[in-house]
Design an enzyme around this catalytic site. Structure first.
Site, PDB file in Angstrom:
ATOM      1  N   ASP A   1      96.187  26.076  -4.397  1.00 35.59           N
ATOM      2  CA  ASP A   1      97.639  25.869  -4.428  1.00 35.59           C
ATOM      3  C   ASP A   1      98.053  26.226  -5.842  1.00 35.59           C
ATOM      4  O   ASP A   1      97.681  25.547  -6.789  1.00 35.59           O
ATOM      5  CB  ASP A   1      97.917  24.396  -4.101  1.00 35.59           C
ATOM      6  CG  ASP A   1      99.370  23.989  -4.318  1.00 35.59           C
ATOM      7  OD1 ASP A   1     100.164  24.802  -4.835  1.00 35.59           O
ATOM      8  OD2 ASP A   1      99.692  22.830  -3.974  1.00 35.59           O
TER       9      ASP A   1
ATOM     10  N   HIS B   1     106.322  21.139  -2.055  1.00 34.45           N
ATOM     11  CA  HIS B   1     104.932  21.406  -1.637  1.00 34.45           C
ATOM     12  C   HIS B   1     104.867  21.972  -0.219  1.00 34.45           C
ATOM     13  O   HIS B   1     103.858  21.829   0.459  1.00 34.45           O
ATOM     14  CB  HIS B   1     104.113  20.114  -1.671  1.00 34.45           C
ATOM     15  CG  HIS B   1     103.847  19.576  -3.035  1.00 34.45           C
ATOM     16  ND1 HIS B   1     102.865  20.069  -3.863  1.00 34.45           N
ATOM     17  CD2 HIS B   1     104.429  18.548  -3.723  1.00 34.45           C
ATOM     18  CE1 HIS B   1     102.841  19.381  -4.991  1.00 34.45           C
ATOM     19  NE2 HIS B   1     103.794  18.454  -4.934  1.00 34.45           N
TER      20      HIS B   1
ATOM     21  N   TYR C   1     107.106  25.053  -7.439  1.00 29.56           N
ATOM     22  CA  TYR C   1     106.712  23.697  -7.771  1.00 29.56           C
ATOM     23  C   TYR C   1     105.203  23.582  -8.003  1.00 29.56           C
ATOM     24  O   TYR C   1     104.387  23.966  -7.174  1.00 29.56           O
ATOM     25  CB  TYR C   1     107.159  22.695  -6.689  1.00 29.56           C
ATOM     26  CG  TYR C   1     107.029  21.325  -7.268  1.00 29.56           C
ATOM     27  CD1 TYR C   1     107.913  20.911  -8.260  1.00 29.56           C
ATOM     28  CD2 TYR C   1     105.982  20.496  -6.917  1.00 29.56           C
ATOM     29  CE1 TYR C   1     107.759  19.695  -8.879  1.00 29.56           C
ATOM     30  CE2 TYR C   1     105.826  19.277  -7.526  1.00 29.56           C
ATOM     31  CZ  TYR C   1     106.720  18.877  -8.518  1.00 29.56           C
ATOM     32  OH  TYR C   1     106.550  17.683  -9.127  1.00 29.56           O
TER      33      TYR C   1
ATOM     34  N   LYS D   1      97.776  18.974   3.016  1.00 30.60           N
ATOM     35  CA  LYS D   1      98.112  17.543   2.904  1.00 30.60           C
ATOM     36  C   LYS D   1      96.952  16.673   3.398  1.00 30.60           C
ATOM     37  O   LYS D   1      97.132  15.643   4.048  1.00 30.60           O
ATOM     38  CB  LYS D   1      99.403  17.200   3.664  1.00 30.60           C
ATOM     39  CG  LYS D   1     100.602  18.041   3.254  1.00 30.60           C
ATOM     40  CD  LYS D   1     101.016  17.857   1.808  1.00 30.60           C
ATOM     41  CE  LYS D   1     102.153  18.792   1.419  1.00 30.60           C
ATOM     42  NZ  LYS D   1     101.668  20.098   0.894  1.00 30.60           N
TER      43      LYS D   1
ATOM     44  N   TYR E   1      93.552  11.504 -11.440  1.00 34.23           N
ATOM     45  CA  TYR E   1      94.044  11.779 -10.110  1.00 34.23           C
ATOM     46  C   TYR E   1      94.877  13.040 -10.038  1.00 34.23           C
ATOM     47  O   TYR E   1      96.085  12.993 -10.126  1.00 34.23           O
ATOM     48  CB  TYR E   1      94.814  10.576  -9.578  1.00 34.23           C
ATOM     49  CG  TYR E   1      93.866   9.511  -9.141  1.00 34.23           C
ATOM     50  CD1 TYR E   1      93.142   9.665  -7.957  1.00 34.23           C
ATOM     51  CD2 TYR E   1      93.630   8.400  -9.920  1.00 34.23           C
ATOM     52  CE1 TYR E   1      92.228   8.709  -7.567  1.00 34.23           C
ATOM     53  CE2 TYR E   1      92.721   7.437  -9.533  1.00 34.23           C
ATOM     54  CZ  TYR E   1      92.030   7.599  -8.357  1.00 34.23           C
ATOM     55  OH  TYR E   1      91.117   6.659  -7.974  1.00 34.23           O
TER      56      TYR E   1
ATOM     57  N   LYS F   1      94.291  17.500  -5.580  1.00 34.27           N
ATOM     58  CA  LYS F   1      94.832  18.527  -4.692  1.00 34.27           C
ATOM     59  C   LYS F   1      93.659  19.299  -4.113  1.00 34.27           C
ATOM     60  O   LYS F   1      93.152  20.218  -4.732  1.00 34.27           O
ATOM     61  CB  LYS F   1      95.748  19.485  -5.457  1.00 34.27           C
ATOM     62  CG  LYS F   1      96.765  18.784  -6.315  1.00 34.27           C
ATOM     63  CD  LYS F   1      97.663  17.878  -5.495  1.00 34.27           C
ATOM     64  CE  LYS F   1      98.725  17.269  -6.384  1.00 34.27           C
ATOM     65  NZ  LYS F   1      99.492  16.259  -5.682  1.00 34.27           N
ATOM     66  N   ASP F   2      93.219  18.882  -2.949  1.00 36.53           N
ATOM     67  CA  ASP F   2      91.946  19.388  -2.459  1.00 36.53           C
ATOM     68  C   ASP F   2      92.058  19.776  -0.998  1.00 36.53           C
ATOM     69  O   ASP F   2      91.162  19.570  -0.205  1.00 36.53           O
ATOM     70  CB  ASP F   2      90.872  18.308  -2.642  1.00 36.53           C
ATOM     71  CG  ASP F   2      91.352  16.953  -2.168  1.00 36.53           C
ATOM     72  OD1 ASP F   2      92.415  16.890  -1.525  1.00 36.53           O
ATOM     73  OD2 ASP F   2      90.662  15.956  -2.429  1.00 36.53           O
TER      74      ASP F   2
HETATM   75  P1  13P Z   1      99.687  19.302  -2.017  1.00 39.41           P
HETATM   76  O1  13P Z   1      98.346  18.630  -2.168  1.00 39.41           O
HETATM   77  O2  13P Z   1      99.746  20.144  -0.786  1.00 39.41           O
HETATM   78  O3  13P Z   1     100.075  20.057  -3.264  1.00 39.41           O
HETATM   79  O4  13P Z   1     100.765  18.159  -1.782  1.00 39.41           O
HETATM   80  C1  13P Z   1     100.900  17.196  -2.767  1.00 39.41           C
HETATM   81  C2  13P Z   1     101.968  16.202  -2.549  1.00 39.41           C
HETATM   82  O5  13P Z   1     102.099  15.342  -3.394  1.00 39.41           O
HETATM   83  C3  13P Z   1     102.810  16.250  -1.360  1.00 39.41           C
HETATM   84  O6  13P Z   1     103.696  15.157  -1.313  1.00 39.41           O
HETATM   85 MG    MG Z   2      98.593  21.773  -0.371  1.00 40.03          MG
HETATM   86 MG    MG Z   3     101.215  21.467  -3.928  1.00 40.77          MG
HETATM   87 MG    MG Z   4      96.763  17.814  -1.276  1.00 47.92          MG
END
Ligand code: 13P
Ligand code: MG
Ligand code: MG
Ligand code: MG
Ligand code: 13P
Length: 362
Positions: A11, A18, A87, A129, A225, A228-229
């Protein structure tokens, strides 16, 4: 001649928020992949805000040049993302410079090398997500549950079962379970998908690779933290492997996964078509796409967008009902994740503020 399928994802900026990938990033990625002489073929997929580079080549797994190519693409896409002020531009790129292998640098990687069979159907699953452990339940069903996969019972070529390589993401260890005999032992671990993840599955009779997932957990890599995985997984189908429909079947019942809203909530994993791969309600619910390809001398013939099938409408309906219910819980567990699992928390600040108001009880 061996073919390697590499799926490398990141990402590098969401459009809007997102929810999706901006077309300019996808175009950049396609251009850079098709211009490369390293690869036999490539396809650029996406789900939500994650770009998935699907590549075939003869360089083997963990190849420095292939990983470098993916890294360069994500850097180039990040530049565009910064210009458009998308973003979280560069969100998943934890390192500043490439050091030979994208593992540990932020992007997720699933790779497998094999001798291409007479017919080689594969499915690339891509989710947003959520986290790598989200594949545990569906992979278990595909490769170990006879109520999902008829072939485990009736195909002589599957009847001996599969080997599951499971990773402990906290202590960075691995163990291999032989299924079906060891399913009870294995379930003790894979039932905790925030820590134990199925990394690879092998066909027992032949030793052939059957499935591979990305198990990077960015929050652990970064030591804080970031988390984002959003994961990917490759599954080989037919002829001793699950039939295509057996590999898709687990997603007909949406299971609950971690990673919704701010990476800090649990929600149902909704199977969707590419067209619907744009999570928006409460930034979700979590989504999974399944792209099918027939390999032909490493060429990616496809994709077929499997979850576009109306047979998955009831799963989407059920996922939406589960989402409605979970949303009623608001900031309460188990919709909100357990304290150790959240990407965001104000607990330290709020605790500090109220420190003197806590009275010790005896
Ligand atoms: P992503 O992990 O897809 O970037 O989403 C993060 C997020 O905080 C969505 O609310
Ligand atoms: Mg994502
Ligand atoms: Mg994201
Ligand atoms: Mg994520
Ligand atoms: P067909 O009869 O359509 O080839 O399907 C065979 C099969 O095994 C499907 O799972």
């Amino acid at each position: 001649k061996k073919i390697t399928v590499s799926v490398i994802k990141a990402d590098v900026g969401g459009f809007v928020g997102h929810s999706s990938v901006h077309p300019a990033l996808l175009e950049k990625a396609r251009g850079m992949l098709s211009g490369s002489s390293l690869l036999i073929d490539s396809y650029v997929g996406y789900v939500g805000d994650d770009i998935d580079l699907i590549m075939t080549h003869e360089q083997g797994r963990n190849n420095g040049e292939v990983h470098q190519l993916a890294w360069d693409i994500f850097i180039a896409c990040t530049e565009i993302a910064r210009k458009l002020k998308l973003y979280g531009a560069g969100q998943d790129l934890l390192a500043d410079a490439f050091s030979g292998n994208v593992k540990g640098m932020g992007p997720g990687v699933a790779e497998m090398e094999f001798e291409e069979r007479k017919s080689e159907p594969i499915i690339v699953f891509m989710a947003d997500k959520t986290e790598p452990g989200a594949w545990n339940l569906p992979l278990y069903k595909m490769f170990a549950d006879p109520f999902n996969t008829a072939g485990l019972v009736i195909d002589p070529n599957m009847h001996d079962g599969f080997l599951f390589e499971v990773r402990d993401l906290i202590e960075n260890k691995r163990i291999t379970f032989a299924c079906p005999e060891e399913i009870y032992d294995m379930l003790v671990f894979i039932g905790a998908p925030g820590r134990y993840c199925i990394k690879r599955i092998f066909h027992r009779q032949s030793g052939d690779i059957a499935a591979a997932s990305s198990t990077q957990r960015l929050n652990l890599m970064a030591g804080r933290y970031v988390g984002k995985d959003d994961p990917v997984c490759i599954v080989r189908c037919q002829s001793g492997m699950p039939a295509v429909g057996e590999a898709l079947e687990p997603f007909a019942q949406p299971h609950l996964v971690s990673g919704w809203m701010r990476g800090s909530h649990s929600g149902p994993l909704m199977p969707v078509s590419m067209e619907q791969a744009t999570p928006s309600r409460f930034d979700g619910p979590p989504r999974v796409v399944a792209l099918g390809f027939q390999l032909a001398e490493g060429k990616l013939i496809g994709p077929r967008d499997f979850f576009a099938d109306p047979a998955f409408d009831p799963a989407r309906q059920k996922a939406n009902e589960l989402a409605n219910y979970l949303r009623t819980l608001g900031p309460f567990e188990p919709h909100r994740l357990h304290l150790d699992e959240m990407e965001y928390t104000t607990m330290p600040q709020v605790s500090k503020k109220l420190k003197d108001r806590f009275e010790k009880l005896r």
